[in-house]
Scaffold this motif. Structure first.
Motif, PDB file in Angstrom:
ATOM      1  N   UNK A  26       0.834  -1.194   0.000  1.00 27.94           N
ATOM      2  CA  UNK A  26       0.000   0.000   0.000  1.00 27.94           C
ATOM      3  C   UNK A  26       0.872   1.248   0.000  1.00 27.94           C
ATOM      4  N   UNK A  27       0.346   2.318  -0.597  1.00 29.53           N
ATOM      5  CA  UNK A  27       1.072   3.584  -0.632  1.00 29.53           C
ATOM      6  C   UNK A  27       0.913   4.297   0.702  1.00 29.53           C
ATOM      7  N   UNK A  28       2.000   4.846   1.207  1.00 30.86           N
ATOM      8  CA  UNK A  28       1.930   5.604   2.445  1.00 30.86           C
ATOM      9  C   UNK A  28       1.457   7.017   2.143  1.00 30.86           C
ATOM     10  N   UNK A  29       1.092   7.734   3.179  1.00 31.84           N
ATOM     11  CA  UNK A  29       0.670   9.116   3.020  1.00 31.84           C
ATOM     12  C   UNK A  29       1.779   9.997   2.474  1.00 31.84           C
ATOM     13  N   UNK A  30       3.027   9.719   2.868  1.00 30.75           N
ATOM     14  CA  UNK A  30       4.157  10.506   2.377  1.00 30.75           C
ATOM     15  C   UNK A  30       4.378  10.277   0.887  1.00 30.75           C
ATOM     16  N   UNK A  31       4.144   9.057   0.424  1.00 24.15           N
ATOM     17  CA  UNK A  31       4.306   8.766  -0.998  1.00 24.15           C
ATOM     18  C   UNK A  31       3.262   9.535  -1.814  1.00 24.15           C
ATOM     19  N   UNK A  32       2.025   9.566  -1.344  1.00 18.82           N
ATOM     20  CA  UNK A  32       0.962  10.290  -2.038  1.00 18.82           C
ATOM     21  C   UNK A  32       1.259  11.786  -2.030  1.00 18.82           C
ATOM     22  N   UNK A  33       1.712  12.322  -0.880  1.00 18.36           N
ATOM     23  CA  UNK A  33       2.048  13.745  -0.806  1.00 18.36           C
ATOM     24  C   UNK A  33       3.196  14.081  -1.749  1.00 18.36           C
TER      25      UNK A  33
END
Length: 70
Positions: A26-33
């Motif tokens: 799963x993508x982390x929040x930091x990756x999406x940001x």
């Protein structure tokens, strides 16, 4: 030791559920940001095609009509 059901194991005096394998990471929040920041920076540098926009059409001229004074 008590009877442990399938899908569980015994750890430090507690019965715990066995871990499940993850099919996709799963993508982390930091990756999406980071991805959103990259898209924003791309738009700042290259402009998403705004530089190639056409000039707006000329304003319409009023039509000839009868004079206002009678």
């Amino acid at each position: 030791m008590p009877n442990i059901p399938d899908g569980f194991h015994y750890v430090h005096g507690h019965i715990r559920r066995n871990p499940k394998p993850r099919s996709a990471k799963r993508m982390s929040g930091w990756m999406i940001a980071g991805l959103l920041a990259g898209v924003w920076l791309w738009g700042q540098v290259f402009g998403f095609g705004e530089a190639a926009s056409t000039t707006p059409p000329a304003a319409p001229q009023p039509a000839a009509s009868t004079p206002a004074s009678r």
